[in-house]
Design a protein around this motif. Structure first.
Motif, PDB file in Angstrom:
ATOM      1  N   PRO A  88     -81.113 128.201 101.541  1.00 34.60           N
ATOM      2  CA  PRO A  88     -80.640 128.170 103.153  1.00 34.60           C
ATOM      3  C   PRO A  88     -80.268 126.715 103.299  1.00 34.60           C
ATOM      4  O   PRO A  88     -79.345 126.506 104.114  1.00 34.60           O
ATOM      5  CB  PRO A  88     -81.935 128.202 103.850  1.00 34.60           C
ATOM      6  N   GLU A  89     -80.919 125.689 102.676  1.00 33.53           N
ATOM      7  CA  GLU A  89     -80.174 124.485 102.744  1.00 33.53           C
ATOM      8  C   GLU A  89     -78.934 124.105 102.412  1.00 33.53           C
ATOM      9  O   GLU A  89     -77.962 123.470 102.867  1.00 33.53           O
ATOM     10  CB  GLU A  89     -81.183 123.454 102.002  1.00 33.53           C
ATOM     11  N   GLU A  96     -71.213 123.409 107.250  1.00 33.14           N
ATOM     12  CA  GLU A  96     -70.886 122.370 107.904  1.00 33.14           C
ATOM     13  C   GLU A  96     -69.948 121.537 107.460  1.00 33.14           C
ATOM     14  O   GLU A  96     -68.942 120.772 108.005  1.00 33.14           O
ATOM     15  CB  GLU A  96     -72.191 121.467 108.157  1.00 33.14           C
ATOM     16  N   ASN A  97     -69.642 121.730 106.110  1.00 31.00           N
ATOM     17  CA  ASN A  97     -68.671 120.675 105.620  1.00 31.00           C
ATOM     18  C   ASN A  97     -67.530 121.532 104.590  1.00 31.00           C
ATOM     19  O   ASN A  97     -66.571 120.840 103.994  1.00 31.00           O
ATOM     20  CB  ASN A  97     -69.386 119.856 104.526  1.00 31.00           C
ATOM     21  N   LYS A  98     -67.325 122.604 104.763  1.00 33.55           N
ATOM     22  CA  LYS A  98     -66.121 123.546 103.977  1.00 33.55           C
ATOM     23  C   LYS A  98     -64.994 122.957 104.333  1.00 33.55           C
ATOM     24  O   LYS A  98     -64.070 123.158 103.437  1.00 33.55           O
ATOM     25  CB  LYS A  98     -66.711 124.883 103.821  1.00 33.55           C
ATOM     26  N   THR A 169     -81.106 116.701 103.894  1.00 27.72           N
ATOM     27  CA  THR A 169     -80.997 115.540 103.814  1.00 27.72           C
ATOM     28  C   THR A 169     -80.462 114.819 102.505  1.00 27.72           C
ATOM     29  O   THR A 169     -79.899 113.866 102.521  1.00 27.72           O
ATOM     30  CB  THR A 169     -82.328 114.683 104.315  1.00 27.72           C
ATOM     31  N   PHE A 170     -80.872 115.355 101.445  1.00 27.61           N
ATOM     32  CA  PHE A 170     -80.545 114.791 100.295  1.00 27.61           C
ATOM     33  C   PHE A 170     -79.183 115.081 100.009  1.00 27.61           C
ATOM     34  O   PHE A 170     -78.244 114.227  99.514  1.00 27.61           O
ATOM     35  CB  PHE A 170     -81.473 115.639  99.071  1.00 27.61           C
ATOM     36  N   LEU A 171     -78.660 116.292 100.520  1.00 25.62           N
ATOM     37  CA  LEU A 171     -77.147 116.576 100.252  1.00 25.62           C
ATOM     38  C   LEU A 171     -76.381 115.458 101.019  1.00 25.62           C
ATOM     39  O   LEU A 171     -75.146 115.196 100.714  1.00 25.62           O
ATOM     40  CB  LEU A 171     -76.911 118.060 100.676  1.00 25.62           C
ATOM     41  N   GLU A 172     -76.743 115.117 102.164  1.00 20.04           N
ATOM     42  CA  GLU A 172     -76.162 114.301 103.306  1.00 20.04           C
ATOM     43  C   GLU A 172     -76.063 112.912 102.796  1.00 20.04           C
ATOM     44  O   GLU A 172     -74.802 112.287 102.750  1.00 20.04           O
ATOM     45  CB  GLU A 172     -76.724 114.120 104.522  1.00 20.04           C
ATOM     46  N   LYS A 173     -77.065 112.625 101.909  1.00 18.77           N
ATOM     47  CA  LYS A 173     -76.914 111.319 101.353  1.00 18.77           C
ATOM     48  C   LYS A 173     -76.261 111.391 100.053  1.00 18.77           C
ATOM     49  O   LYS A 173     -75.463 110.309  99.654  1.00 18.77           O
ATOM     50  CB  LYS A 173     -78.642 111.042 100.834  1.00 18.77           C
ATOM     51  N   GLN A 174     -76.157 112.415  99.242  1.00 21.82           N
ATOM     52  CA  GLN A 174     -75.629 112.328  97.996  1.00 21.82           C
ATOM     53  C   GLN A 174     -74.131 112.792  98.013  1.00 21.82           C
ATOM     54  O   GLN A 174     -73.086 112.293  97.304  1.00 21.82           O
ATOM     55  CB  GLN A 174     -76.285 113.287  96.992  1.00 21.82           C
ATOM     56  N   VAL A 175     -73.654 113.788  98.775  1.00 17.75           N
ATOM     57  CA  VAL A 175     -72.373 114.503  98.998  1.00 17.75           C
ATOM     58  C   VAL A 175     -71.614 113.892  99.876  1.00 17.75           C
ATOM     59  O   VAL A 175     -70.214 113.736  99.667  1.00 17.75           O
ATOM     60  CB  VAL A 175     -72.556 116.066  98.915  1.00 17.75           C
ATOM     61  N   THR A 176     -72.086 113.642 101.114  1.00 19.60           N
ATOM     62  CA  THR A 176     -71.276 113.429 102.244  1.00 19.60           C
ATOM     63  C   THR A 176     -70.305 112.064 101.903  1.00 19.60           C
ATOM     64  O   THR A 176     -69.216 111.962 102.396  1.00 19.60           O
ATOM     65  CB  THR A 176     -72.153 113.228 103.793  1.00 19.60           C
ATOM     66  N   PRO A 177     -70.743 111.159 101.342  1.00 13.24           N
ATOM     67  CA  PRO A 177     -70.190 109.968 100.933  1.00 13.24           C
ATOM     68  C   PRO A 177     -68.994 110.112 100.200  1.00 13.24           C
ATOM     69  O   PRO A 177     -67.704 109.709 100.441  1.00 13.24           O
ATOM     70  CB  PRO A 177     -70.828 108.980 100.235  1.00 13.24           C
TER      71      PRO A 177
END
Length: 181
Positions: A88-89, A96-98, A169-177
């Motif tokens: 689900p995460e 949100e990011n595709k 939260t982990f994905l936002e920290k690692q992937v978003t940048p």
């Protein structure tokens, strides 16, 4: 008397075997639960391997098809509790990011197509799910343990890899940048 002693020995051996099996199963389960809360990561800068699979609908998919996008390769198994917990995460972050050039490739390690299709539908997954009956992805990325994820940049370079379930939260920290580069 000898017969009773042999019966007692057989009974004792049977109980000990069952106890050993229960301990082993308990340790495996505990290890899986520990992966839910802990990610082991490593940074890298090598080219991603050129892998090809079939998705759950029978379409051919290649990792090179996604060059120019940020790709999260997620190796999972339908029977793996931490894998199920992170789905689900992953789906939420993907939705949100595709539109920012991001894709998740869910790589199922070994189950038949109908089982994986049912899993994907029951979890409401919209990102591509591919079948890897020979587990080539695990070998090519040199990853052990499930779930694991490999983050690939727009140029096809591996930027990071980790073992363990992830949350948003982990994905936002690692992937978003990477999406902002």
């Amino acid at each position: 008397m000898l017969e009773n002693k042999n019966e007692k020995n057989l009974l004792t051996n049977s109980i000990l075997r069952r106890l050993l099996i229960a301990v082993i199963i308990g340790l495996l389960f505990w290890g899986g639960l520990m992966l839910i809360n802990q990610q082991h990561s490593s940074k890298s800068s090598e080219p991603a391997p050129d892998l090809e699979w079939s998705d759950i609908y029978g379409n051919a998919i290649s990792l090179r098809d996604y060059r120019g996008k940020v790709v999260l390769v997620n190796n999972f198994a339908v029977w793996c509790p931490p894998c199920k917990a992170e789905m689900p995460e992953l789906e939420s972050y993907y939705l949100e990011n595709k539109d920012k050039g991001f894709v998740i490739l869910g790589i199922e390690a070994g189950q038949p197509r109908d089982v994986v299709l049912l899993f994907s539908q029951s979890m409401g997954l919209s990102f591509p799910i591919v079948l890897d009956p020979g587990m080539e992805s695990l070998r090519a990325f040199r990853m052990n343990g499930l779930p694991n994820s490999i983050l690939i940049d727009r140029q096809g370079m591996i930027r990071q890899a980790w073992v363990g379930a992830v949350d948003k939260t982990f994905l936002e920290k690692q992937v978003t940048p990477l999406l902002d580069e």
